[in-house]
Design a protein around this motif. Sequence first.
Motif, PDB file in Angstrom:
ATOM      1  N   ASP A   7       0.857  -1.181   0.000  1.00  9.57           N
ATOM      2  CA  ASP A   7       0.000   0.000   0.000  1.00  9.57           C
ATOM      3  C   ASP A   7       0.895   1.232   0.000  1.00  9.57           C
ATOM      4  O   ASP A   7       1.560   1.522   1.005  1.00  9.57           O
ATOM      5  CB  ASP A   7      -0.899   0.013   1.237  1.00  9.57           C
ATOM      6  N   LYS A   8       0.915   1.948  -1.097  1.00 11.31           N
ATOM      7  CA  LYS A   8       1.825   3.091  -1.192  1.00 11.31           C
ATOM      8  C   LYS A   8       1.193   4.223  -1.985  1.00 11.31           C
ATOM      9  O   LYS A   8       0.349   4.009  -2.855  1.00 11.31           O
ATOM     10  CB  LYS A   8       3.154   2.668  -1.815  1.00 11.31           C
ATOM     11  N   ILE A   9       1.623   5.407  -1.661  1.00 13.92           N
ATOM     12  CA  ILE A   9       1.153   6.633  -2.300  1.00 13.92           C
ATOM     13  C   ILE A   9       2.335   7.257  -3.040  1.00 13.92           C
ATOM     14  O   ILE A   9       3.466   7.268  -2.528  1.00 13.92           O
ATOM     15  CB  ILE A   9       0.609   7.632  -1.265  1.00 13.92           C
ATOM     16  N   LEU A  10       2.091   7.793  -4.218  1.00 14.22           N
ATOM     17  CA  LEU A  10       3.129   8.497  -4.971  1.00 14.22           C
ATOM     18  C   LEU A  10       2.810   9.986  -5.008  1.00 14.22           C
ATOM     19  O   LEU A  10       1.682  10.374  -5.339  1.00 14.22           O
ATOM     20  CB  LEU A  10       3.221   7.945  -6.397  1.00 14.22           C
ATOM     21  N   TYR A  18       6.612  22.579   0.583  1.00 14.58           N
ATOM     22  CA  TYR A  18       5.925  21.694   1.527  1.00 14.58           C
ATOM     23  C   TYR A  18       5.895  20.233   1.080  1.00 14.58           C
ATOM     24  O   TYR A  18       5.285  19.398   1.762  1.00 14.58           O
ATOM     25  CB  TYR A  18       4.481  22.158   1.739  1.00 14.58           C
ATOM     26  N   THR A  19       6.505  19.894  -0.050  1.00 14.02           N
ATOM     27  CA  THR A  19       6.352  18.536  -0.579  1.00 14.02           C
ATOM     28  C   THR A  19       6.833  17.475   0.397  1.00 14.02           C
ATOM     29  O   THR A  19       6.168  16.459   0.613  1.00 14.02           O
ATOM     30  CB  THR A  19       7.086  18.395  -1.921  1.00 14.02           C
ATOM     31  N   GLN A  20       8.021  17.698   0.984  1.00 15.19           N
ATOM     32  CA  GLN A  20       8.514  16.715   1.950  1.00 15.19           C
ATOM     33  C   GLN A  20       7.571  16.586   3.140  1.00 15.19           C
ATOM     34  O   GLN A  20       7.419  15.509   3.713  1.00 15.19           O
ATOM     35  CB  GLN A  20       9.915  17.081   2.435  1.00 15.19           C
ATOM     36  N   TYR A  32       3.258   4.088   3.397  1.00 14.46           N
ATOM     37  CA  TYR A  32       4.509   4.386   2.700  1.00 14.46           C
ATOM     38  C   TYR A  32       4.235   5.268   1.491  1.00 14.46           C
ATOM     39  O   TYR A  32       3.240   5.102   0.784  1.00 14.46           O
ATOM     40  CB  TYR A  32       5.186   3.095   2.240  1.00 14.46           C
ATOM     41  N   CYS A  33       5.127   6.235   1.244  1.00 15.36           N
ATOM     42  CA  CYS A  33       4.990   7.077   0.055  1.00 15.36           C
ATOM     43  C   CYS A  33       6.364   7.513  -0.413  1.00 15.36           C
ATOM     44  O   CYS A  33       7.341   7.490   0.348  1.00 15.36           O
ATOM     45  CB  CYS A  33       4.100   8.283   0.323  1.00 15.36           C
ATOM     46  N   GLU A  34       6.431   7.898  -1.654  1.00 15.68           N
ATOM     47  CA  GLU A  34       7.667   8.426  -2.222  1.00 15.68           C
ATOM     48  C   GLU A  34       7.370   9.716  -2.963  1.00 15.68           C
ATOM     49  O   GLU A  34       6.234   9.961  -3.378  1.00 15.68           O
ATOM     50  CB  GLU A  34       8.317   7.415  -3.178  1.00 15.68           C
ATOM     51  N   ALA A 341      14.222  13.917  -7.614  1.00 13.10           N
ATOM     52  CA  ALA A 341      14.093  12.676  -8.374  1.00 13.10           C
ATOM     53  C   ALA A 341      14.581  11.525  -7.544  1.00 13.10           C
ATOM     54  O   ALA A 341      15.055  11.708  -6.434  1.00 13.10           O
ATOM     55  CB  ALA A 341      14.871  12.751  -9.686  1.00 13.10           C
ATOM     56  N   GLN A 342      14.485  10.329  -8.123  1.00 17.32           N
ATOM     57  CA  GLN A 342      14.896   9.131  -7.408  1.00 17.32           C
ATOM     58  C   GLN A 342      16.345   8.782  -7.736  1.00 17.32           C
ATOM     59  O   GLN A 342      16.648   7.714  -8.238  1.00 17.32           O
ATOM     60  CB  GLN A 342      14.015   7.959  -7.802  1.00 17.32           C
ATOM     61  N   VAL A 343      17.254   9.677  -7.484  1.00 24.28           N
ATOM     62  CA  VAL A 343      18.659   9.436  -7.771  1.00 24.28           C
ATOM     63  C   VAL A 343      19.456   9.679  -6.510  1.00 24.28           C
ATOM     64  O   VAL A 343      19.256  10.681  -5.835  1.00 24.28           O
ATOM     65  CB  VAL A 343      19.164  10.372  -8.891  1.00 24.28           C
TER      66      VAL A 343
END
Length: 514
Positions: A7-10, A18-20, A32-34, A341-343
């Motif tokens: 179960d995750k949110i993107l 405020y994104t974080q 969980y979210c990314e 990004a995811q780096v």
Amino acid sequence: MTDIHNDKILILDFGSQYTQLIARRIRELGVYCEIWAYDNPISAIRDFAPKGLILSGGPSTVTEEHTPRPPKEVFDLGIPVLGICYGLQCMAAMLGGEVSTSDKREFGHAEVDVCEANSLIVETRQSVWMSHGDKVTELPEGFTVIGKSNNAPLCAIADESRRFYGVQFHPEVTHSEFGEQILSRFVHQICDCGRDWSASNIIQDCIESARAQVGDDHVILGLSGGVDSSVVAALLHEAIGDQLTCIFVDNGLLRKNEGDQVMETFAENMGVRVIRVDAEDRFLSELAGVNDPEAKRKIIGRVFVEIFEEESKKIDNAKWLAQGTIYPDVIESAASKTGKAQVIKSHHNVGGLPEGMELKLLEPLRELFKDEVRRIGLELGLPAKMIHRHPFPGPGLGVRILGEVKKEYADVLREADAIFMAELYATGWYEKTSQAFAVFLPVKSVGVVGDNRSYDYVIALRAVQTVDFMTATWAPIPYDILANISSRIINEVRGISRVTYDISGKPPATIEWE
């Protein structure tokens, strides 16, 4: 292997400050979210398979050409979508609505009235936090107005059939009265996510992931005594036991008794294999005559890596380097249009790996925020005083001694800082401040000690309060407490004749002095 990411949110990020905070709030709800950049391809989003999507706020305006847009296919995934501020405007524009620049902007508190029953917002009237200059003026097909404010008559909208929602305000900030409830309804009821993201589940997942990655190899970790490296050490010790060796480099620039405390916590009480390297003379020799702060940082980082490399070569079968990289490091250091990004970040916590060090990276905390790291540290049995301690710079006292670093200065600063910390703890002010420390000023000032005239150095005290460390205010420590701290430092630390208190905010000042 435990899977706690079903179960995750993107969150697609458009550059909001405020994104974080959105991500942290959702994880606090047990989901969980990314955070990804808004321009990630739809194929990657499908592969991630989120149960819900959040479009963040951002500084752009939808009314201009070539402003950020997510892939249009995100609205065809069949999952709930929540647009926040710019995310609402972006969704409305992409789905056929209209957005225009508002004559009256809203920044700060506003009152929202719910005008239609819906799944997202049930409180009839609430105080929220607004930050926008544009507003939706025409709804896309299928949407209805569910909330309005004086300056934004379409400030909350919904398409219940497609489970698309948008709010002009920021539910993630504490200023929004029922923000937590709104986010909870979205992730738990609308997206049907469970509450599997908990400290115990995170630990089990990290342990099993580390065991699967490492196998029978040996792992080395640069242990600094800071929160992140300490939690990594405890976690990996739990996961792989004697396959972990920690290298603790005592550079002579630590706080009073810190080296002994690190060894006591990990080597003596937890049974972690720790190699302690006494390198004070080597660091001080390299720093002799150096005044420039950036030059000092580079020297300290270089010497640390040299020592770390020398010690790691003595360890058989060392194939992995463990680091305390955490999630903000990942999302803040990548190259994309929003800087997110995811780096993984290019620099390393040990100060940069030499080219000849062929070690694979092991980063068990790379999905976690700082508050989550602290929670699992406590769950693993680390002392609360260690887990909740204030940030300490990588170069240590090297950047809290202005100008050239000398042993004499470091010894004086250690004593003064220890008194400052002891008094903050004793008066309850340590918990009320976000970061506090003493600074050594290499200038002499006239003083009177007993019947004698003195000519000794100056100590500056710094204590700030902040939420995100991007801005900070100086902490209003009561005068009587400051007076007692000053008296103790001058009376107990030989070589100090004057104590000052820094009342500069950030900006214009930085939190650290160098």
